[in-house]
Structures are given as structure tokens and as C-alpha cells.
Design a protein around this motif. Structure first.
Motif, short mmCIF file in Angstrom:
data_model
loop_
_atom_site.label_atom_id
_atom_site.label_comp_id
_atom_site.label_asym_id
_atom_site.label_seq_id
_atom_site.Cartn_x
_atom_site.Cartn_y
_atom_site.Cartn_z
N SER A 1 5.07 -0.24 0.38
CA SER A 1 5.95 0.73 1.06
C SER A 1 7.35 0.15 1.26
O SER A 1 8.35 0.81 0.96
CB SER A 1 5.36 1.10 2.43
OG SER A 1 4.08 1.64 2.28
N PHE A 2 7.43 -1.09 1.73
CA PHE A 2 8.74 -1.72 1.96
C PHE A 2 9.51 -1.88 0.65
O PHE A 2 10.69 -1.58 0.57
CB PHE A 2 8.56 -3.09 2.63
CG PHE A 2 8.47 -2.98 4.12
CD1 PHE A 2 9.46 -2.33 4.86
CD2 PHE A 2 7.40 -3.54 4.81
CE1 PHE A 2 9.37 -2.23 6.24
CE2 PHE A 2 7.30 -3.44 6.19
CZ PHE A 2 8.29 -2.78 6.90
N THR B 1 3.96 2.78 8.14
CA THR B 1 4.95 2.27 7.18
C THR B 1 4.93 3.12 5.92
O THR B 1 5.97 3.50 5.37
CB THR B 1 4.63 0.80 6.81
OG1 THR B 1 4.16 0.14 7.96
CG2 THR B 1 5.82 0.08 6.23
N TYR B 2 3.71 3.42 5.48
CA TYR B 2 3.55 4.25 4.28
C TYR B 2 4.19 5.63 4.49
O TYR B 2 4.92 6.15 3.64
CB TYR B 2 2.05 4.37 3.96
CG TYR B 2 1.68 5.52 3.06
CD1 TYR B 2 1.89 5.45 1.68
CD2 TYR B 2 1.13 6.69 3.58
CE1 TYR B 2 1.56 6.51 0.86
CE2 TYR B 2 0.78 7.75 2.76
CZ TYR B 2 1.01 7.66 1.41
OH TYR B 2 0.68 8.72 0.59
N MET C 1 1.69 -2.06 3.14
CA MET C 1 2.98 -2.30 3.79
C MET C 1 3.98 -2.89 2.80
O MET C 1 5.14 -2.48 2.75
CB MET C 1 2.80 -3.23 4.99
CG MET C 1 2.30 -2.49 6.22
SD MET C 1 2.45 -3.43 7.73
CE MET C 1 1.10 -4.54 7.63
N SER D 1 0.10 0.06 9.15
CA SER D 1 0.38 0.16 7.72
C SER D 1 0.50 1.63 7.29
O SER D 1 1.33 1.97 6.46
CB SER D 1 -0.71 -0.56 6.91
OG SER D 1 -1.96 -0.03 7.21
N LEU E 1 6.53 6.47 6.56
CA LEU E 1 8.00 6.33 6.58
C LEU E 1 8.54 6.33 5.15
O LEU E 1 9.53 7.00 4.82
CB LEU E 1 8.36 5.02 7.29
CG LEU E 1 9.84 4.79 7.55
CD1 LEU E 1 10.33 5.71 8.65
CD2 LEU E 1 10.08 3.34 7.94
N ALA E 2 7.85 5.60 4.27
CA ALA E 2 8.30 5.48 2.88
C ALA E 2 8.20 6.83 2.15
O ALA E 2 9.11 7.20 1.40
CB ALA E 2 7.45 4.42 2.17
#
Lengths: 528, 302
Positions: free
Chosen positions: B226-227, B19-20, B223, B16, B22-23
């Protein structure tokens, strides 16, 4: 379990056989101590059992090995850069995932290993936060996490201080006796190791020349002028003094009793004192250094003077700043305060510094500039004179490294690299030689050779300043000091230095402190 | 802040967090609207302080130098605009050129801060794990690069320094530099071989297991947000919201839908603080009260 049968091996980049007709059997639960001079093929033999570690081919014979490759673990002499990931926990996971362990198995295995090795608090620390001893303990735990049948150890204590080395060996012994893991330990000295092994073998020029039980092996090598220097100080002293025929190795308590019982027949041979030179070459005053503003001082207001023709040795545990002190004096790191004067001139921005001193770093390979040993020597000789190839050969012969002339310095063993770097330093003939762990990887005979070379250099007015974990080697210096918490004790002659040390002293001194308190090494005690 | 951060780390897993990360890297990359990037900058700065590492101070100093350098450089090369603030020989500073310079400088700094947060929150192992699922060769290159770049720099610096003790002859600077590079290359190859041995001894190359992540509520929350933010940001960019005509003379500060875009990204960026804060308060006001214990540590904590 392992059987080398007429086995010969040659490296891909060499025409010479590195292993020649090896016949050796290793049984389940054995603790085999394998010794040999620098470059004799010890590590090569060890790596045969982990086939991916050697690039070359077997020219004759076979290795009968009735266990899988993944059940053999290997621990190298290098303490640093052995972790692929950031911390021990990740490293253990990495290994177990590669070996196909499930989540649950990984969790249990890490818990087991961390408890057994007492490293629970170290699991999440990064490599920079660990001491040398802790790193090697984690490396050992990583080697054992997959429950191997054979543990291969390649000089695992060569970069550790004596106390950390002792702890590591005790752990290896525990693994051998409690878990019945077969251990093959390659070493270049017999100090400490003989207590834990049940067999000892000697390899010379790629061939096994002795393979006996430890007691017999120790007594046997005493009669060999070359290998008797490998004996531990206690065993050597016992055999030299001809005090009986007890089983070897002897521990300090046993030797102390023997000495007390025979004290009438033994004398302490007083060391000759050297005339004190007053010619100051390097003067250090209130030197301080720290890596960051917030970190503690790794060198804290240190002052001392180095005089012409004398040798100085610093001892102390790993990570106390001994190497940093050399780096600050040589201006690789700049001091935060204090002054360093070489021949009465500050070393700051002083180009003479590089001409007048030579630094042998912990990693000697950093000094090399050429593709061959010949090239290295030639480069150094050319700095002061025009030189012919035959003159280079003469110098190589003089230092006993002619056989290595066409080999790349990076292909040499750790001990050979160390010796080559020392030879380069001696050829330069500077005012001061700074040596960081100069005996690392050297076999006892090479250490004696080094001692002779340094004595000759000192007689010609040179100065040696060394850091060493090797306390026996340190006794050969004119002055010694201990570093801890950034501070340095006053430099003292070795007999004075060790007099009041209880833990941090030589084995002979520990064993003979009741009867001969000034004795430090085996040849300090003689028959009447 | 330390307790908040500890709460965040304990309640989220590596997946997670990745993912964060990446965002937030995407957020700092794709917008150039001055209002949005300043909002992103402030929230990234807050999270940088929140995830403070030992080298944060030096990194922030470096970031400040990049910020000032970018502004000066951009003011020199882009002197467009009509509203002159001041003028020197060869240099005309206008409102527009200053705004362009600030946009570029903040964009750079945002990216640097995002990577600082990435460095503080992630570890080599997690990236390696994710890469090695399908791209095992790339994973190995990644891990060797991570280990080797600092190592090669160290070898270069040490060799350059120690060479001075060996060579006393004066050499042409270029020749010396080329020789040095060759020497460092030889040493690096020797080191590389050692690393290859380490990988072999650690069982790399065998068919290993894949790591499974266990997620809890905080992980799912992080997640999902972020998505959703990534999707939202991409939609905004496609709709040309959050982008200005950078470099032109008509760039200006406007308060419009960009405020909403900025707020959503701020919300995403400060998620570690919100999660950590919630975890801490939940512990402080509820769990520590219901876990009855007379242990001195528990009492002290209350």
C-alpha cells in the motif's frame, strides 16, 4: 459504603428541589430496590452517585462515598443507542482502554465477562442484529467489565418483554450474590424485583419516606392506599385475602399451596362480559410486510377487524413485529401485499387516515412539537377549536399535569413523557388509538389512571389497539392476541387467551391454575 | 469467494486494512486517464463483490444511477469535439464529449466503490482509535457524527410522519418545513445529551491506554504494498503520467506507460483477494493435510 446526609439537590434548569433532605445509607453487598411515582426523583437520586450524569447543584448536605467514580457503573433504561462502537467486543475494548487496561488484561477481562454472561456468540454482532434482551445483557456486561463495587440500574427492564426482563434480573441477582456487588435498582413496579432485593426504599417528592427490609416494606405499603398498587400481584392477592402472616415476597409455588389450602374460603369473581359491537371500523386482510426482498416476512398474511368501542392488545416477545404492524397500519411503512380499510376505504393515500387515527410510538418524545407541556396541550386543542390559556390550564388540571405546565417535554421523565403523549392522543379523540407499549415507565397508579381514561374513551365509541409487554395491563383489554413469526393468533377475551398459556401468562394465573384457572389478576380472587 | 474473504479477514489486522483503504481511495481519486480508471473500476468492482455486504445490491444500483446521471449531465454541459457521433436539437454528442463524460462517470463510480470497500472492511472503532491517539476532540466529533447523522435522519423522518397525526390544519409548506426543522433540532439536542451520558458512563475522557497492533506477514505485506503504491502513484502524477486534459476537445484513449500504472494499482486493489486466496489454498493443500484428525468437521472440510 454510601451515605446521603441531609442531602438536597436542584437541577440547573429548575427552581424546585429534586431531592430534599435525603438521609440514606447503603452498605457493601446491599441490593436496594428504590421505587416511587413517576417524576418523584428516583433517577435523580441514583445519578448523584455518578456525578457527571447530573447538571445541577447540591443545595444542602453531603454524600459520603468511599469509592472512586470509576468503580461505580450505571445502566440506563434505554436499550438502544447505548453502544458507541459497532459490536460488543469493540465496546468492551473501548471501555477497558479508557480505564487504562493493558492488552493482556483486556483480553482476559473480555473472556471472563463473555463467559460469565453467556454472550460469547454475541460479541461480534452489530446492534441491529441483537434483540432487545441481548442488547440490555451486553449493556449490563459493559457496566460490569471494569469490576465495579456499585451497580446503578435505572429501570433496566422497562423496555424488555417479561421473559427477557426476568433473565436480566436473575443475572443482576447472580452478580449481587456471587460477586458481592452492591446494587441499587430503580423501578416503578415491584413485580419480580422483590425476590432479589434485601432492602426497599420509597422516594416521594424528592424525599425518602420509607426504608425497610423487603418483607416489612411490602407489608407496610399494603396499608397505604397509594403505594399498595405497587405490590406484586401475588403479594397483593395474599394480603388482600388475609391468608396469614408469612414472609414476603411470596413465590408462585408458595402462593399456589396457600390457595389450595384455603380454596374453600376463596371465590373467583367472574369478569363481566362486554356486549359485542358489530360496527367494523378497521378491516385488515392478508397483510404482509418484509423489510427487504431477501428477508423473511415480519408480518405474514395477517387478517383481523377492529370494532367500535372495543380494545385490543397484542403481546409477544421483543422483535416479533408488533411495532412494525402498527407502523404498517398507519402507513409509515407500506405493506407488500394485503389491504387495510378504514371505514370501508383503503388507507393508501387516504388523508383521512391521519385525522381518524392517532399513533403513540415507542419513543413518545417523537410526538412533541413545543417547548413546554402547556404548549403541547395548547397545540393539540387548537387543532379543533379556538382556545384560551385558562381553558388549556383546565385541561392540564383535568389530567393531573398542571404542575408540569412550564417544563420542557424533553426534560420530563420517561413515564411523564409517555403520559403526556397519551393525553395528547385522548385530546385528539380519534376513531382509533394505536399505542405502542403505553405503560412503559408509568408507575402503577398512573397505569390505573390510564386505564380509567381509556375506558372513558372506549365508552364514547373509540377503539384502542395496543402492544404491551405488561401482561397485567393486557388483561384489562377486551381482546388479546399473541404475535410470533409474523403470524397473529385469533383475538380472544383475556380469560380464554390465558387459559392454555403455560409460560406467557400472569403470575396469578401461573400460581392459581390448579384451583382457579380463570384468575388473572389479584382482584379476580375474593374472600367468600 | 466467501472463504477467500474469511481468509483475508483472519490474516490481517485493522491497521493494515486501513492503510490499504487509504491507498485505494487515493488510487481512485488521483488518476483520470481513461485506461487506468477503467482498470481501477474493474478491480474495485471485483473487490466490492468479494467484500459483499447486505446492502451491496442497493449500493450498486445507486452507483449505476450516479454513473448514468453523470454521463447525461456531462454530455449536456460539455459538447466539445469534432468527431460527431449523433446530433439532436441542442445536443451534439462527439467522441470526445462522450469520453469526457465516461471519465467523469468512472471517476465518481470508482470513488463510490472505494468507499463501499472502506465501509465493508473497516469499523468505527479503528478510526476512532487512530484519531484519539493525538486528536481526541476530533475523535469524539467523529464518533458522535457517525452515531448522529443516521439518528437525526431517523428523527426527522419519524417526526415528519408523526406530525401528521397531530396537526390537522393546513399550513404553508415553507412554514411547516421550518417548524419541523426546529422540532427536530430540539429532539436531536435531547438525544445528544443522552449520548453524552453514555460516553461518560463508558469512561470516555479518562486518560486511557493506546491500542497496540500485532502484525503478521500478511499485514506487513499489505502495508508495504500500500505504501509503495501510494509513493508510486504520487510520483506518476508529479510526472504527469495517468492524467489527461479532462474536459478538453483533445482527450483520447492511449495505450502507453499508463498500462503499467493501471496494472500496479489493480495489483494493489485486488490484494485482499490475493491474500485471502493464498491463505485459503495454504490451508486447503497444506495445513489441513498435516493436521491429522478424524473429526467429522475436519474430514468434511478436506
Amino acid at each position: 459504603m454510601v451515605h446521603f446526609k441531609n442531602f438536597s439537590f436542584r437541577y440547573a434548569n429548575s427552581e424546585k428541589l429534586s431531592l430534599d433532605n435525603i438521609n440514606l445509607t447503603i452498605n457493601k453487598g446491599d441490593f436496594l430496590l428504590l421505587i416511587g411515582k413517576t417524576g418523584s426523583g428516583k433517577s435523580t437520586l441514583l445519578k448523584q452517585l455518578k456525578a457527571n450524569l447530573v447538571v445541577g447543584k447540591s443545595t444542602k448536605g453531603t454524600i459520603e462515598l468511599n469509592i472512586e467514580d470509576e468503580n461505580i457503573s450505571y445502566l440506563s433504561q434505554f436499550v438502544d443507542n447505548q453502544m458507541i462502537t459497532e459490536c460488543a467486543r469493540d465496546e468492551f475494548n473501548f471501555i477497558l482502554e479508557n480505564m487504562n487496561y493493558s492488552d493482556n488484561q483486556r483480553h482476559m477481562r473480555i473472556a471472563e465477562v463473555a463467559s460469565y454472561f453467556g454472550i460469547i456468540d454475541l460479541l461480534d454482532l452489530t446492534e441491529n442484529e441483537l434483540s432487545g434482551g441481548q442488547k440490555q445483557l451486553i449493556n449490563l456486561a459493559a457496566a460490569l467489565i471494569t469490576d465495579p463495587d456499585i451497580l446503578l440500574l435505572d429501570e433496566p427492564t422497562s423496555q424488555l418483554d417479561p421473559i427477557a426482563a426476568e433473565k436480566l434480573l436473575q443475572m443482576v441477582h447472580k452478580i449481587n450474590t456471587e460477586l458481592n456487588v452492591t446494587v441499587i435498582l430503580v423501578e416503578h413496579s415491584l413485580e419480580r424485583n422483590t425476590f432479589y432485593a434485601n432492602r426497599m426504599a420509597i422516594i416521594e417528592n424528592g424525599a425518602i419516606i420509607l426504608d425497610l427490609k423487603v418483607d416489612l416494606a411490602l407489608k407496610s405499603i399494603f396499608h397505604d392506599n397509594f403505594y399498595q398498587n405497587y405490590l406484586s400481584q401475588i403479594d397483593r392477592s395474599y394480603l388482600e385475602l388475609k391468608l396469614g402472616d408469612v414472609t414476603l415476597p411470596l413465590n408462585n409455588r408458595q402462593f399456589s399451596k396457600i390457595l389450595n389450602d384455603n380454596s374453600n374460603e376463596i371465590v373467583y369473581k367472574k369478569r363481566s362480559s362486554k356486549q359485542i359491537s358489530k360496527q367494523e371500523v378497521l378491516k385488515i386482510k392478508n397483510l404482509s410486510f418484509r423489510f427487504d426482498f431477501e428477508s423473511k416476512k415480519i408480518i405474514d398474511k395477517i387478517s383481523f377487524t377492529l370494532n367500535k368501542g372495543h380494545s385490543y392488545c397484542l403481546v409477544g416477545p421483543n422483535g416479533v413485529g408488533k411495532s412494525t404492524l402498527i407502523r404498517v397500519i398507519s402507513q409509515q411503512l407500506l405493506q407488500r401485499s394485503g389491504s387495510i380499510k378504514l371505514d370501508s376505504k383503503s388507507v393508501k393515500n387516504n388523508p383521512d387516515l391521519f385525522k381518524k387515527i392517532f399513533v403513540l410510538p415507542q419513543n413518545p418524545a417523537l410526538l412533541f412539537v413545543s417547548d413546554t407541556v402547556f404548549g403541547e396541550i395548547k397545540f393539540q386543542l387548537q387543532q379543533s377549536q379556538t382556545i384560551t390559556n385558562s381553558q388549556v390550564d383546565e385541561v392540564l388540571k383535568q389530567y393531573g399535569i398542571l404542575k408540569l405546565k412550564n417544563i420542557s417535554p424533553y426534560d420530563l421523565s420517561g413515564g411523564q413523557q409517555e403520559f403526556l403523549a397519551l393525553v395528547i392522543g385522548l385530546i385528539k379523540n380519534p376513531e382509533i388509538l394505536f399505542l405502542d407499549e403505553p405503560t412503559k415507565g408509568l408507575d402503577p397508579n398512573k397505569i390505573l389512571k390510564l386505564d380509567d381514561l381509556l375506558n372513558e374513551y372506549l365508552r364514547n365509541g373509540g377503539i384502542v389497539f395496543a402492544n404491551s409487554h405488561d401482561l397485567v395491563f393486557a388483561t384489562k383489554f377486551d381482546y388479546m392476541s399473541m404475535m410470533f413469526d409474523g403470524k397473529l393468533n385469533d383475538f380472544q377475551v383475556p380469560t380464554e387467551f390465558f387459559k392454555d398459556k403455560f409460560f406467557y401468562t400472569t403470575e396469578i394465573n401461573k400460581a392459581s391454575r390448579d384451583s382457579f384457572p380463570d384468575a388473572l389478576v389479584w382482584n379476580d380472587l375474593r374472600n367468600k | 469467494m466467501k472463504k477467500f474473504f474469511s481468509g483475508f479477514q483472519q490474516s490481517t489486522n485493522d491497521l493494515s486494512i486501513l492503510t490499504y483503504l487509504l491507498a485505494i481511495v487515493l488510487s481512485s481519486l488521483i488518476f483520470n486517464d481513461p485506461v487506468i480508471i477503467v482498470m481501477i473500476f474493474l478491480s474495485l468492482l471485483l473487490v466490492t463483490i468479494y467484500t459483499k455486504k447486505n446492502n451491496s445490491r442497493n449500493y450498486l444500483k445507486f452507483t449505476l444511477v450516479i454513473f448514468v446521471t453523470t454521463i447525461i449531465f456531462n454530455l449536456i454541459i460539455n459538447q466539445r469535439g469534432a468527431e460527431i457521433i449523433f446530433q439532436l436539437p441542442m445536443l451534439k454528442v462527439t467522441t470526445e464529449s462522450l469520453l469526457n463524460a465516461c471519465i467523469l462517470a468512472f471517476s465518481f463510480v470508482n470513488l463510490l466503490l472505494a468507499f463501499h470497500i472502506y465501509d465493508a472492511l473497516t469499523n468505527v472503532k479503528i478510526i476512532f482509535d487512530l484519531l484519539s491517539r493525538n486528536l481526541r476532540n476530533i475523535a469524539i466529533i467523529f464518533i458522535l457524527t457517525i452515531k448522529f447523522i443516521p439518528k437525526i435522519i431517523e428523527i426527522f423522518n419519524d417526526t415528519k410522519f408523526l406530525y401528521k397525526f397531530r396537526s390537522s390544519k393546513k399550513e404553508n409548506r415553507l412554514t411547516k418545513q421550518l417548524n419541523l426543522l426546529e422540532i427536530v433540532l430540539n429532539k436531536s439536542i435531547a438525544n445528544f445529551m443522552n449520548m453524552s451520558d453514555v460516553l461518560t458512563t463508558k469512561g470516555y475522557g479518562k486518560k486511557g491506554t493506546r491500542r497496540h497492533f500485532k502484525c503478521n506477514t500478511s499485514d506487513y505485506l499489505l502495508m508495504i504494498i500500500s505504501f509503495l503504491t501510494i509513493i508510486f502513484d504520487v510520483v506518476m502524477i508529479v510526472s504527469k503520467i495517468g492524467k489527461v486534459n479532462f474536459g478538453s476537445s483533445n482527450v483520447q484513449i492511449i495505450f502507453d506507460k499508463n498500462i503499467l500504472v493501471g496494472l500496479i494499482n489493480v495489483f494493489l486493489i485486488i490484494m485482499p483477494i490475493l491474500i485471502g486466496g493464498f491463505q485459503y489454498l495454504w490451508w486447503k493443500w497444506y495445513i489441513s493435510k498435516i493436521s491429522v484428525s478424524d473429526m467429522p468437521t475436519v474430514k468434511n472440510f478436506r
